[in-house]
Design a protein around this motif. Structure first.
Motif, PDB file in Angstrom:
ATOM      1  N   ALA A  65       0.581  -1.163  -0.110  1.00 35.37           N
ATOM      2  CA  ALA A  65      -0.065  -0.074  -0.015  1.00 35.37           C
ATOM      3  C   ALA A  65       0.952   1.307  -0.007  1.00 35.37           C
ATOM      4  O   ALA A  65       1.629   1.493   0.857  1.00 35.37           O
ATOM      5  CB  ALA A  65      -1.098   0.124   1.191  1.00 35.37           C
ATOM      6  N   ALA A  82      -9.182   1.907 -11.443  1.00 32.02           N
ATOM      7  CA  ALA A  82      -8.531   1.877 -10.160  1.00 32.02           C
ATOM      8  C   ALA A  82      -9.310   1.643  -9.004  1.00 32.02           C
ATOM      9  O   ALA A  82      -8.884   1.020  -8.009  1.00 32.02           O
ATOM     10  CB  ALA A  82      -8.111   3.415  -9.886  1.00 32.02           C
ATOM     11  N   THR A  86      -6.206  -6.808  -6.828  1.00 37.24           N
ATOM     12  CA  THR A  86      -6.319  -5.768  -5.844  1.00 37.24           C
ATOM     13  C   THR A  86      -5.331  -5.562  -4.582  1.00 37.24           C
ATOM     14  O   THR A  86      -4.668  -6.371  -4.503  1.00 37.24           O
ATOM     15  CB  THR A  86      -7.658  -5.722  -5.207  1.00 37.24           C
ATOM     16  N   ILE A  95      -9.764  -1.723  -4.393  1.00 36.47           N
ATOM     17  CA  ILE A  95      -8.577  -0.984  -4.995  1.00 36.47           C
ATOM     18  C   ILE A  95      -7.628  -1.710  -5.794  1.00 36.47           C
ATOM     19  O   ILE A  95      -7.318  -2.828  -5.410  1.00 36.47           O
ATOM     20  CB  ILE A  95      -7.572  -0.331  -3.759  1.00 36.47           C
ATOM     21  N   ARG A 135      -4.591  -3.013  -8.207  1.00 37.78           N
ATOM     22  CA  ARG A 135      -3.226  -3.337  -8.059  1.00 37.78           C
ATOM     23  C   ARG A 135      -2.575  -3.270  -9.499  1.00 37.78           C
ATOM     24  O   ARG A 135      -1.894  -2.462  -9.869  1.00 37.78           O
ATOM     25  CB  ARG A 135      -2.942  -4.358  -7.374  1.00 37.78           C
ATOM     26  N   HIS A 179      -2.145   0.103 -11.956  1.00 33.88           N
ATOM     27  CA  HIS A 179      -2.475   1.324 -11.496  1.00 33.88           C
ATOM     28  C   HIS A 179      -1.231   1.984 -10.636  1.00 33.88           C
ATOM     29  O   HIS A 179      -0.753   1.371  -9.948  1.00 33.88           O
ATOM     30  CB  HIS A 179      -3.561   1.163 -10.608  1.00 33.88           C
ATOM     31  N   GLN A 234      -3.854   4.449  -6.654  1.00 35.24           N
ATOM     32  CA  GLN A 234      -3.889   3.645  -5.590  1.00 35.24           C
ATOM     33  C   GLN A 234      -4.339   4.493  -4.281  1.00 35.24           C
ATOM     34  O   GLN A 234      -5.367   4.234  -3.433  1.00 35.24           O
ATOM     35  CB  GLN A 234      -2.867   2.415  -5.262  1.00 35.24           C
ATOM     36  N   ARG A 235      -3.307   5.261  -3.799  1.00 36.47           N
ATOM     37  CA  ARG A 235      -3.702   6.080  -2.636  1.00 36.47           C
ATOM     38  C   ARG A 235      -4.760   6.776  -2.831  1.00 36.47           C
ATOM     39  O   ARG A 235      -5.505   6.774  -1.861  1.00 36.47           O
ATOM     40  CB  ARG A 235      -2.488   6.776  -2.386  1.00 36.47           C
ATOM     41  N   SER A 249      -7.510   6.221  -4.507  1.00 41.87           N
ATOM     42  CA  SER A 249      -8.670   5.281  -4.069  1.00 41.87           C
ATOM     43  C   SER A 249      -8.879   5.343  -2.779  1.00 41.87           C
ATOM     44  O   SER A 249     -10.230   5.114  -2.159  1.00 41.87           O
ATOM     45  CB  SER A 249      -8.499   4.199  -4.826  1.00 41.87           C
ATOM     46  N   TRP A 250      -7.832   4.890  -1.863  1.00 39.22           N
ATOM     47  CA  TRP A 250      -7.986   4.772  -0.587  1.00 39.22           C
ATOM     48  C   TRP A 250      -8.557   5.908   0.245  1.00 39.22           C
ATOM     49  O   TRP A 250      -9.288   5.915   1.156  1.00 39.22           O
ATOM     50  CB  TRP A 250      -6.629   4.549   0.103  1.00 39.22           C
TER      51      TRP A 250
END
Length: 457
Positions: free
Chosen positions: A35, A105, A123, A331, A333, A336, A341-342, A344-345
């Protein structure tokens, strides 16, 4: 919206080899298994492609939340939501996107798609981000967090969750001499109440529900039983279903007896048809999601009063609880960037904030994901206006978190649900023996599971 799978969906799920993705390391690499931290957003503005299956009022509420997030992150993050159709449509398109290496994403996938998503390797588990941020996930409703976890680790971000309840025509109950404050709690009690409703003329039918596999899964969990082996696929990969034992056979036998004796109507698989029967007052008891509450109250206005009760058990001695429904956010992986990714989080975290979770609850009827959301003024006012929803709050709080209520984690779960629906339909519309119907479904499920498991690298 139909809750059954198209032939195309089934075929794609069975022919696709699950792509496990690369094993690249490092928080800055596209396709990273780690992550990425907040510093991943320092490289400049980022756009998050977000696939979802919300429509109508649900889509309007989602758009409002996306707009609020984008405004708060102006110049840094832009979430671009795209409607993909039904839940089945969305997962079908996602599987095709995996093959084409063009996944979004962020994607909303329904509950029973969780097994496939966890297996896919496409993901990054939500737990990885939470651990990196030292985020306490304790405020997420335990039953909801349990469903979307594997090995105690949260795999996706819970978003729109629902729980099933027993809907009651309170007016018909009173006419039949029944007490809505003492609703039927198991199948035998539903039959007894239906007999009184029928004989009194309070409603044409005492009971009605769609032929929907989710209800069978709920009754299995209420009985404290698993739906598939290896602890519902939670201790190791499941390789067989376990839904054809005597107690689950009783469900089909009971339902057939209700229809044959004129105590229940068979509206088939279409959810809209089953809901219409309750809204019109044709049936006095009805199984559905909490998401239908608002529509039922509106439809019944001036005709009858709607009450709710906990989802029934198969028999009085059962000690289990219901399984949540709805969907969660995964999310991406593979393919992307760390920034995507960040970002999306960050959007997922935003949706969990109490005010936003309460907004989502009150605008859609989906259950608030966090306990804190229930303490928001807007949420308290909404529940006060719709006291029928208190049933869902109390039911979820009382649900024992364990293997049965976490649900079956199978990559072929959507297809297996359809097999159960075939079994139930064959029993209700022909002379098919309930035990034979479930045995046949279990055998067909075994073949699907074996084929799927052999494709997982």
């Amino acid at each position: 919206m139909s809750r059954t799978l198209s032939a195309g969906t089934v075929a794609l799920a069975l022919t696709m080899t699950v792509a496990c993705g690369s094993s690249s390391k490092g928080s800055d690499a596209a396709g990273s298994t780690n992550a990425p931290g907040a510093d991943a957003l320092n490289s400049g503005p980022v756009t998050v492609s977000f696939w979802h299956a919300m429509k109508g009022a649900n889509a309007e509420a989602l758009t409002a939340l996306v707009d609020k997030f984008n405004t708060a992150h102006s110049g840094k993050i832009t979430v671009k939501p795209t409607f993909q159709g039904s839940y089945d449509d969305t997962i079908t398109k996602y599987k095709a996107a995996v093959q084409a290496k063009q996944t979004p994403a962020l994607v909303q996938i329904y509950d029973i798609g969780s097994g496939f998503m966890a297996d896919s390797g496409q993901t990054i588990p939500a737990q990885s981000f939470a651990d990196l941020d030292k985020m306490d996930l304790a405020d997420i409703q335990p039953a909801i967090k349990g469903y979307y976890s594997r090995g105690g680790k949260l795999q996706s971000m819970p978003f729109n969750s629902s729980v099933p309840v027993l809907y009651i025509n309170k007016t018909a109950f009173a006419k039949a001499g029944l007490d809505p404050a003492k609703p039927p709690a198991n199948l035998d009690e539903i039959r007894t109440a239906a007999e009184k409703i029928k004989s009194s003329g309070a409603a044409k039918f005492g009971f009605g529900a769609a032929i929907y596999g989710w209800f069978f899964e709920q009754l299995t969990a209420e009985a404290g039983k698993t739906y598939c082996n290896n602890d519902n696929g939670r201790t190791k990969r499941a390789d067989a279903v376990t839904f054809d034992d005597p107690e689950q056979v009783k469900v089909l036998s009971w339902w057939k007896g209700m229809v044959d004796d004129g105590l229940a109507t068979n509206t088939g698989r279409k959810t809209d048809d089953a809901q219409a029967a309750f809204k019109s007052g044709t049936v006095a008891m009805h199984l559905e999601s909490t998401g239908a509450l608002g529509g039922y109250i509106t439809a019944a206005a001036g005709k009858f009063e709607v009450a709710t009760a906990p989802f029934p058990k198969i028999q009085a001695s059962d000690t289990g609880g219901p399984i949540i429904g709805g969907a969660s956010l995964w999310i991406g992986r593979e393919g992307h960037s760390a920034a995507e990714q960040r970002a999306s989080w960050e959007f997922g975290k935003f949706l969990l904030e109490p005010a936003n979770a309460a907004f989502w609850h009150t605008k859609t009827g989906y259950f608030p994901i966090t306990k804190a959301a229930l303490n928001e003024d807007i949420d308290k006012q909404w529940v006060a206006q719709k006291p029928q929803f208190k049933t869902a709050i109390d039911q979820l709080a009382a649900t024992p978190v364990g293997v049965p209520t976490q649900g079956c984690l199978l990559g072929t779960m959507p297809q297996i649900r359809a097999l159960v629906e075939n079994a139930l339909e064959s029993v209700l519309t022909s002379s098919k023996d309930p035990k034979a119907a479930l045995d046949e479904a279990a055998s067909q499920a075994k073949a699907l599971i074996d084929k799927y498991n052999s494709s997982v690298k």
